[in-house]
Design a protein around this motif. Structure first.
Motif, short mmCIF file in Angstrom:
data_model
loop_
_atom_site.label_atom_id
_atom_site.label_comp_id
_atom_site.label_asym_id
_atom_site.label_seq_id
_atom_site.Cartn_x
_atom_site.Cartn_y
_atom_site.Cartn_z
N ALA A 127 0.84 -1.20 0.00
CA ALA A 127 0.00 0.00 0.00
C ALA A 127 0.88 1.26 0.00
O ALA A 127 0.60 2.23 -0.72
N LEU A 128 1.95 1.21 0.78
CA LEU A 128 2.87 2.35 0.85
C LEU A 128 3.56 2.57 -0.51
O LEU A 128 3.70 3.70 -0.98
N LEU A 129 3.94 1.49 -1.11
CA LEU A 129 4.60 1.56 -2.42
C LEU A 129 3.68 2.19 -3.46
O LEU A 129 4.09 3.05 -4.26
N ILE A 130 2.42 1.76 -3.45
CA ILE A 130 1.46 2.29 -4.43
C ILE A 130 1.21 3.78 -4.16
O ILE A 130 1.12 4.59 -5.08
N ALA A 131 1.13 4.13 -2.88
CA ALA A 131 0.92 5.55 -2.53
C ALA A 131 2.10 6.40 -3.02
O ALA A 131 1.91 7.51 -3.54
N GLU A 132 3.30 5.89 -2.85
CA GLU A 132 4.49 6.63 -3.31
C GLU A 132 4.50 6.77 -4.83
O GLU A 132 4.87 7.80 -5.37
N ARG A 133 4.09 5.70 -5.49
CA ARG A 133 4.02 5.76 -6.96
C ARG A 133 3.05 6.86 -7.39
O ARG A 133 3.32 7.63 -8.32
N ALA A 134 1.93 6.93 -6.69
CA ALA A 134 0.93 7.96 -7.03
C ALA A 134 1.51 9.35 -6.84
O ALA A 134 1.31 10.24 -7.68
N GLN A 135 2.25 9.53 -5.73
CA GLN A 135 2.86 10.85 -5.47
C GLN A 135 3.85 11.23 -6.56
O GLN A 135 4.04 12.40 -6.88
N GLN A 136 4.48 10.21 -7.14
CA GLN A 136 5.46 10.47 -8.22
C GLN A 136 4.79 10.61 -9.58
O GLN A 136 5.48 10.71 -10.60
N GLY A 137 3.47 10.54 -9.62
CA GLY A 137 2.76 10.70 -10.90
C GLY A 137 2.62 9.40 -11.66
O GLY A 137 2.28 9.41 -12.85
N ARG A 138 2.91 8.27 -10.99
CA ARG A 138 2.80 6.98 -11.67
C ARG A 138 1.44 6.35 -11.37
O ARG A 138 0.94 6.44 -10.26
#
Lengths: 325, 252
Positions: free
Chosen positions: A189-200
């Motif tokens: 979940a944390l990984l996906i959230a970070e991806r979202a913050q990076q525009g991914r």
């Protein structure tokens, strides 16, 4: 505007986090001879967005995921990735399939290294990213052990690691929480959230309501290959009536009619031995227990929860997510 | 001491091949199973030694060795590709940015290369015991390598027809049996007619011929014809693989 690229990656993908479309499918159809499959489906996933596909087994989630992963072609309709075609899109995709297994003889590091090298040319960068993603998903200590010695959960973590090691602009993850322990789910979940913050962007196919609620910006419900609703989890949950849900497991069969008659009960879904009861009343739980534990039946399990996305699906389709399509 | 042994094991693990291509991956998988590698190399050699040391009739010894080459190349790749499809590996490969024909050709050539390493001792055994010269050995080695490319391509392509990794074994036999028969392995090559024409372009016929020549018998074709026909068949097979690469990778 931000640019997403990995060193050595073919081309640089420039996205505007707020507005750019990572993926769009218009009236896409892919049906098999037996009538199963998917479509017509319309879908838009924006840069930085996380979308979840939910639906019963056999409803077309994996077929849709294969279409969106460029590995099969629609019979009708059109899919675009970052405004371009499938060939160009592959430079920016990551894919984790449910049940995908690496060769037992390779180590986790070798397997991840191989997949990373399919996108990234720089050797040092490949090695560095491989180590980082394995550590990130809790596989660091076992990175140099053969995959054959991994548990199922570790293999699932490895599948996820190989899908995101090259930091793709669009990751497609089929049943990503299957086999993961709570810690693994939290890491993911944390990984996906970070991806979202990076525009991914990330598209997941999952029937895990808690996980989907925690990571998804939007949820698309699929039923018999068509999309019955696509909205944010908040919007979907807000449409549910107030109250709580009791899940009962009863030996000897669920007394569905009697449960419906209990004061405060809003809805009952039951099969042979289980019942999902939605209710809104102060004294309803005691009455439910008394009814289920009556002569002829024996209450074996009682779980209380708040309404979740599985209830939304039931309200929209009249079926439970556990049923097979 | 125990700590040293642990450190050594850890260092060996770290020193493993880090694959960047399918060829590298094949190599890494092969090296991860040294026992299987030894058995795969030892069994054909044992069979070859028994045949040539036991004074088996040249025609039949060459036939058995050719069948062995055909089966080793085709079965190994068919099972590997079939399992890779079941495990979702091909689907994931199809979603990578690399050229699909190049991916598959690289994979099959790597598998064929490992098979050459496995079967070259058979050719060497035939050379040492058969009394052929260096030219005959060069012909045999070239035809062997080219035929292994063909059989590996056949093994890869046949997976399009098979539903499971178990079924693919039957399909390989069904595919190879007529090719071996038409190559004259069981009956000899007729002097004329359509079967002679078919045999002339069948790489198994030429490998059989090269083995016969190596074992001291009277080869069916001149060495040059064996080399040209086998290399031609390998090129046709690679071209066919390139043409079918999308279907092979995308099949459900």
């Amino acid at each position: 505007m931000s640019a997403i690229a990995a060193p050595g990656m073919e081309g640089t993908l420039t996205v505007t986090p707020a507005a750019s479309v990572a993926l769009s499918a218009r009236a896409v159809v892919r049906r098999y001879r037996n009538g199963r499959g998917v479509g017509p489906v319309d879908l838009v996933l924006r840069a930085g967005e996380t979308m979840a596909l939910m639906g019963r087994n056999g409803c077309g989630k994996t077929t849709l995921l294969r279409l969106l992963a460029t590995v099969s072609r629609p019979q009708r309709g059109e899919v675009q990735w970052f405004g371009g075609d499938a060939k160009a899109a592959r430079a920016h995709l990551g894919l984790a399939l449910d049940g995908a297994l690496e060769d037992a003889g390779l180590t986790g590091r070798q397997a991840t290294h191989f997949w990373c090298a399919q996108w990234i040319g720089n050797r040092a960068e490949v090695a560095s990213r491989t180590g980082a993603v394995l550590h990130r998903l809790g596989l660091g200590p076992a990175a140099d052990e053969p995959v054959g010695s991994y548990s199922y959960g570790m293999r699932r973590r490895l599948a996820l690691a190989t899908a995101v090691v090259h930091q793709p602009a669009l990751a497609l993850l089929d049943e990503p929480t299957a086999g993961l322990d709570p810690e693994g789910c939290a890491q993911l979940a944390l990984l996906i959230a970070e991806r979202a913050q990076q525009g991914r962007s990330t598209l997941i196919a999952s029937n895990d309501p808690g996980f989907v609620e925690s990571v998804a910006d939007s949820v698309a419900f699929l039923e018999e290959g068509t999309m019955v609703r696509c909205a944010s989890p908040r919007e979907l949950l807000a449409a549910l009536p107030q109250g709580r849900v009791a899940e009962l497991v009863v030996d000897g069969g669920c007394p569905a009619t009697a449960l419906r008659a209990v004061a405060g009960v809003l809805d009952v879904t039951a099969d042979a031995g289980t019942a999902t009861v939605r209710f809104d009343g102060d004294h309803t739980i005691a009455a439910l227990v008394a009814t289920a534990d009556a002569p002829g039946g024996r209450l074996r399990e009682l779980r209380l929860r708040r309404p979740d996305l599985t209830d939304c699906f039931h309200d929209l389709t009249g079926r439970t997510l556990q049923e097979r399509a | 001491m125990i700590g040293d042994a642990g450190a050594l094991r850890a260092a060996l693990r770290r020193s493993r091949v880090m694959p960047r291509s399918l060829a590298g991956r094949e190599l890494a998988i092969a090296l991860s199973r040294p026992r299987a590698l030894a058995i795969k190399a030892g069994l054909p050699l044992a069979l070859a030694v028994v045949l040539v040391a036991g004074d088996a009739p040249t025609f039949w010894a060459a036939m058995l060795l050719t069948v062995l080459v055909a089966m080793v190349g085709a079965v190994g790749t068919a099972v590997t590709v079939s399992r890779a499809r079941d495990a979702g590996f091909l689907t994931r490969l199809a979603a990578t940015p690399g050229s699909r024909p190049r991916l598959l050709i690289g994979w099959v050539l790597a598998a064929a290369g490992i098979d050459v390493v496995q079967l070259l001792p058979v050719a060497i055994a035939a050379w040492l015991t058969g009394g052929g010269g260096a030219t005959e050995f060069a012909v045999l080695a070239t035809v062997l390598a080219a035929t292994l490319v063909v059989t590996n391509v056949l093994g890869c392509v046949i997976t399009l027809a098979a539903a499971t990794a178990a079924e693919v074994l039957l399909d390989v036999v069904v595919l190879l049996a007529p090719l071996l028969y038409l190559g004259g392995l069981f009956t000899g090559v007729p002097a004329g007619g359509w079967r002679a024409v078919v045999a002339a372009v069948d790489p198994f016929s030429h490998l059989h011929s090269a083995f016969i020549g190596m074992l001291g018998g009277s080869a069916t074709y001149p060495g040059g014809a064996d080399v040209i026909a086998a290399l031609g068949a390998a090129l046709v097979a690679i071209a066919a693989l390139a043409g079918l690469s999308r279907r092979i990778l995308e099949r459900d």
